[in-house]
Motif scaffolding. Structure first.
Motif, PDB file in Angstrom:
ATOM      1  N   TYR A 437       0.274   0.249  -6.559  1.00 19.60           N
ATOM      2  CA  TYR A 437       0.718  -1.050  -6.063  1.00 19.60           C
ATOM      3  C   TYR A 437       1.995  -1.552  -6.736  1.00 19.60           C
ATOM      4  N   GLU A 438       2.655  -0.737  -7.558  1.00 20.46           N
ATOM      5  CA  GLU A 438       3.893  -1.152  -8.190  1.00 20.46           C
ATOM      6  C   GLU A 438       5.055  -1.038  -7.209  1.00 20.46           C
ATOM      7  N   GLU A 439       6.045  -1.899  -7.401  1.00 14.98           N
ATOM      8  CA  GLU A 439       7.230  -1.833  -6.561  1.00 14.98           C
ATOM      9  C   GLU A 439       7.907  -0.481  -6.726  1.00 14.98           C
ATOM     10  N   TRP A 442       4.679   2.170  -4.513  1.00 16.26           N
ATOM     11  CA  TRP A 442       3.496   1.767  -3.762  1.00 16.26           C
ATOM     12  C   TRP A 442       2.981   2.936  -2.932  1.00 16.26           C
ATOM     13  N   ARG A 443       1.744   3.306  -3.189  1.00 17.61           N
ATOM     14  CA  ARG A 443       1.112   4.430  -2.476  1.00 17.61           C
ATOM     15  C   ARG A 443       2.066   5.624  -2.357  1.00 17.61           C
ATOM     16  N   SER A 491      10.759   6.851  -3.325  1.00 20.75           N
ATOM     17  CA  SER A 491      10.311   6.085  -2.162  1.00 20.75           C
ATOM     18  C   SER A 491      11.470   5.803  -1.219  1.00 20.75           C
ATOM     19  N   TYR A 529       6.757  -2.201  -0.450  1.00 21.08           N
ATOM     20  CA  TYR A 529       5.985  -1.115   0.148  1.00 21.08           C
ATOM     21  C   TYR A 529       6.862   0.001   0.694  1.00 21.08           C
ATOM     22  N   GLY A 532       6.191   3.841   1.017  1.00 19.33           N
ATOM     23  CA  GLY A 532       4.787   4.088   0.709  1.00 19.33           C
ATOM     24  C   GLY A 532       4.041   4.646   1.911  1.00 19.33           C
ATOM     25  N   HIS A 534       0.900   4.561   4.456  1.00 16.68           N
ATOM     26  CA  HIS A 534      -0.008   3.551   5.021  1.00 16.68           C
ATOM     27  C   HIS A 534      -0.880   4.226   6.063  1.00 16.68           C
TER      28      HIS A 534
END
Length: 558
Positions: A437-439, A442-443, A491, A529, A532, A534
């Motif tokens: 959940y970190e910037e 995230w995922r 990311s 996000y 990330g 989803h």
């Protein structure tokens, strides 16, 4: 109470009130001038390097490498020259095997010149030595780590003396070329693996040139790959062109360390042995054979010293780029290929040297290079095709593929006509780091994908029973292609390349079984996000911000 006493009490109370006001006021009126600190250091940058040459005539071991004993990085190169002459029984004079070479004039010795594709085969004048001496380049022992050595005691960086051990003879100490004169400047007998972990040497009394101190044995760097020619280096993927290994310019004979040698580091072996062949042992009479080792060290800001014109040889055309890559610590991803926006045909591209993540444009479409699969290469469209639902991916992929340039289609390899994707729900995966959940992370990568065997096994590969076509990556594909040095190193690099924030894209992996979600890569518009993964993207929702990224497996030999 008398009026006088009342006046005295009034004055006392006023004084107390004034004192109280001063005290209260003092808690707000505050000064703290000149709170200071200094963080500094006095450092002298001291370059220092030493060529080590460990040689033993009896065992034919010969170890050649470079130590950086200073506190700043160095760049290093070494050139080997050989000389051999024979004398038959009853003859008075020796005859050199290469005309014009003279034993006691090492500047006339023959520079070791390997073939462009094989270090173990000498060419030109150097080919005369193939019959009589085998050189072993690099160091490799099955099941063993890198070798150990004794660091130099000579820390005088103006002294050109080498650390020569055993039967090796330092040129400063002695210029003899008689095969017997001693000229060692460093402890050890020159045999293989003479030093090991835990060894030390006390140089008290100046047994050897240098400081009167005790040194512990240290370990050479492990070679990332065996020594190679600069042409072989040019064929490496660009992300592998800088590392701990030797590269030999076969046109000049200079061997370059393909990395900056950091303070306290020591290269792997350039040479591990020099062994005479049966042909030498069967010479009727006697022979003399010698190797001259010439080492040169520079600071990384002086690469032009290595590019200076050689009076007898021409540097390879790629040497400047090689040295710049070592100086910078990497080479441009598009080195040896057109730039990312240069629209070229497939035959103008060299996929084999592309680094993962390289952007290139081919036949009107821009792609991201994903991975080298051997003779095959996986690529993906840099931008996603918008307004495509999860269930509409196959139609969009087929339509896009059908419109590709025929030269591109001719390279495309077959993949499975259908994929066993499996299912995994968003809440079933565990993420790293910190729960995901970190910037900017995230995922990013799930840590338990292997718990879902069908999903984890859905890796895209060539399948000769399938069809040449475009496909969407699986969740497992995206995960394995994400990370440092991979196609999606961050990311930000995982979102599609569309301008702005409309760059969300579907994988082919559905979410929880029976649900209406599927796995996708979040767009840049999702801020923290972005990039990330989803797992509940609605399979029926269409938007300019979401779509499909067609991927291909190609082979240029088709």
């Amino acid at each position: 109470m008398t009026p006088e006493k009342k006046n005295q009490r009034r004055l006392r109370n006023l004084a107390l009130l004034s004192l109280l006001l001063l005290l209260v006021g003092g808690t707000f009126a505050f000064q703290a001038f000149n709170q200071r600190a200094i963080n500094d250091r006095l450092r002298e940058n001291i370059p220092g390097g030493r060529v080590h040459d460990y040689y033993n005539r009896d065992t034919e071991n010969k170890d050649v490498f470079v130590e950086n004993y200073g506190n700043v990085p160095l760049m290093a190169r070494i050139r080997l020259s050989e000389f051999m002459e024979k004398r038959s029984a009853g003859d008075t004079d020796f005859t050199p095997i290469v005309n014009g070479t003279i034993r006691d004039q090492v500047n006339t010795w023959t520079v070791m010149g390997p073939s462009e594709t094989n270090l173990n085969t000498r060419v030109g004048d150097s080919a005369a030595f193939n019959t009589y001496a085998n050189l072993t380049f690099g160091w490799s022992r099955s099941g063993q780590d890198a070798p150990w050595f004794m660091p130099t005691f000579n820390r005088d960086n103006s002294d050109l003396m080498t650390a020569s051990a055993g039967h090796a003879r330092d040129w400063v100490t002695s210029t003899a070329t008689d095969g017997v004169t001693d000229g060692a400047t460093h402890p050890g007998d020159g045999t293989d693996a003479y030093w090991s972990s835990g060894d030390s040497f006390d140089n008290s009394g100046s047994v050897w040139p240098g400081e009167e101190v005790t040194h512990d044995a240290a370990q050479n760097l492990q070679q990332d790959r065996a020594p190679m020619t600069i042409s072989q280096w040019a064929a490496l993927p660009n992300n592998l062109k800088v590392g701990n290994f030797w590269v030999i310019d076969h046109q000049t004979g200079w061997a370059y360390w393909a990395n900056q040698l950091q303070a306290g580091e020591t290269t792997s072996y350039l040479l591990d042995a020099a062994q005479m062949t049966a042909a030498a042992d069967n010479i009727p009479g006697e022979y003399y054979y010698g190797i001259h080792v010439d080492g040169q060290l520079i600071s990384p800001d002086r690469i032009n010293d290595f590019l200076a014109a050689d009076p007898d040889y021409t540097h390879h055309a790629d040497l400047s780029d090689f040295l710049t890559a070592v100086q910078n610590g990497s080479i441009d991803n598009n080195w040896g290929n057109p730039g990312p926006d240069d629209n070229v045909q497939p035959d103008q591209i060299n996929f084999s040297i592309m680094a993962p993540g390289t952007i290139f444009t081919m036949a009107g479409e821009q792609y991201r290079y994903l991975e080298n699969m051997g003779n095959n290469h996986m690529i993906i469209r840099n931008e996603m095709i918008p307004n495509i639902t999860f269930n509409g991916q196959n139609n969009a992929l087929n339509s896009w593929y059908g419109a590709l340039d025929p030269a591109v289609q001719a390279m495309v390899q077959p993949v499975s006509d259908t994929f066993n994707t499996g299912n995994v729900g968003e809440g079933e995966l565990i993420w790293r780091p910190g729960g995901g959940y970190e910037e900017a992370t995230w995922r990013w990568i799930p840590v338990n994908l292997s718990d879902f065997s069908d999903v984890a096994a859905d890796i895209t590969e060539v399948n000769s029973s399938g069809s040449p076509r475009a496909f969407a990556l699986s969740l497992a594909d995206v995960v394995r292609l994400s990370g440092p040095g991979r196609a999606f190193p961050s990311s930000a690099e995982r979102v599609a390349g569309n301008a702005g924030e409309n760059n969300d894209w579907f994988t082919r992996t559905p979410g929880v079984a029976g649900g209406n979600g599927a796995w996708r890569v979040f767009a840049a518009s999702e801020t923290v996000y972005s990039g990330g993964l989803h797992g509940s993207g609605n399979i029926n929702w269409t938007t300019d911000a979401r779509g499909v990224r067609p991927a291909l497996i190609v082979n240029q030999s088709n």
